[in-house]
Write an enzyme that holds these catalytic residues in place. Structure first.
Site, mmCIF file in Angstrom:
data_model
loop_
_atom_site.group_PDB
_atom_site.id
_atom_site.type_symbol
_atom_site.label_atom_id
_atom_site.label_comp_id
_atom_site.label_asym_id
_atom_site.label_seq_id
_atom_site.Cartn_x
_atom_site.Cartn_y
_atom_site.Cartn_z
ATOM 1 N N ASP A 35 34.496 -35.599 -29.255
ATOM 2 C CA ASP A 35 34.443 -36.402 -28.032
ATOM 3 C C ASP A 35 35.115 -37.764 -28.243
ATOM 4 O OD1 ASP A 35 33.831 -36.908 -25.422
ATOM 5 O OD2 ASP A 35 31.731 -37.407 -25.789
ATOM 6 N N ASN A 83 35.344 -27.960 -18.412
ATOM 7 C CA ASN A 83 36.556 -28.792 -18.504
ATOM 8 C C ASN A 83 37.627 -28.427 -17.474
ATOM 9 O OD1 ASN A 83 36.433 -29.259 -22.117
ATOM 10 N ND2 ASN A 83 35.722 -30.600 -20.487
#
Ligand code: FPP
Length: 265
Positions: A35, A83
């Site tokens: 991340d 996503n």
């Protein structure tokens, strides 16, 4: 190590377990939530996608270190089922990035004895990427080095639904009795079949969430969260994560010194 997979030579030197770590207590399987790519890029006035490009270099570094240090498996969260909701440009960039990286790195992965597998609903990926994935999986299937699992269009809940459905189909066909459904039977229907459960989950950029990653498999994993954004994750950050891991007392719900059999295959 071929030059393609190698990154900064001063950061990576070929060696087994680094000084200060107990080689007998390394995690067998590390899972990583990569991340902070976007924030890394924003902080440098770059487009978000440049963070993903830099993230590939961090992943190569991490994979190589884990392989050199004798860690059996590395599972990286590259693209989640959620996503797809990102801007189309970013999604397209990521799909093209996966293709390019696979094309560019496959020879190096092969010669490094890395066994690569992609975990997730791969049928929804662009056909060209699917073909590259199939080729890479086949060409590295008998490699004896680290198992490198790339979670792509992966969601933990979707994986559990898929596994439940497959079990239900086996029951409906008479192949399986409902009473035969146990933890092993369910684990055998997951994308990760044959892989031991992760011992350590690393999440970068400070977020303290699991984000639908390996919901079943992370049941007993130690969690290490670092403020470092993924593109800056390198040897020092990995060493810190492993040092932190080795400071933990893993009890798996039992008592010190008694190890229940919960780690999967
Ligand atoms: C999360 O950061 C990162 C991703 C969604 C993509 C990760 C993918 C790579 C590093 C490429 C891997 C390549 C291969 C071939 C496996 P973010 O964009 O959510 O960062 P932010 O939270 O700062 O916005």
């Amino acid at each position: 190590m071929s030059r393609q997979l190698a990154t900064s030579a001063d950061q990576i030197e070929s060696r087994r377990c680094p000084d200060g770590l107990d080689p007998s207590k390394l995690p067998g399987h590390i899972a990583v939530i990569m991340d902070g790519n976007g924030r890394w890029a924003n902080a440098r006035g770059l487009p978000r996608v440049m963070g993903h490009r830099a993230g590939v270099e961090a992943l190569k570094t991490t994979l190589r270190l884990c392989n050199d240090w004798g860690i059996g498996a590395l599972t990286a969260y590259a693209f989640s089922t959620e996503n797809w909701s990102r801007p189309g440009e970013e999604v397209n960039f990521l799909m093209t990035l996966f293709e390019r990286v696979l094309q560019r790195e496959l020879n190096a992965l092969e010669s490094e004895q890395v066994r690569i597998r992609f975990l997730g609903d791969l049928e929804a990926l662009p056909p060209r990427l699917q073909a590259l994935i199939a080729d890479a999986t086949e060409r590295t299937a008998s490699n004896r080095g680290i198992h490198f699992n790339v979670c792509t269009n992966y969601g933990g809940r979707r994986e559990l639904v898929r596994a439940s459905r497959r079990l239900a189909e086996r029951v409906a066909s008479g192949e399986l009795q409902p009473s035969q459904i146990d933890e092993n039977a369910l684990a055998a229907e997951l994308y990760t079949v044959g892989e031991r459960d992760p011992d350590l989950l690393i999440r970068t950029s400070g977020e303290q969430r699991i984000s639908n990653f390996l919901l079943w498999q992370l049941a007993y994993a130690e969690i290490h969260v670092t403020e470092v954004c993924w593109p800056d994750f390198g040897a020092d950050a990995l060493l810190s994560a492993l040092t932190d891991y080795q400071s933990r007392r893993r009890r798996f719900g039992g008592l010190d010194g008694v190890m229940p059999d919960v780690l999967g295959s």
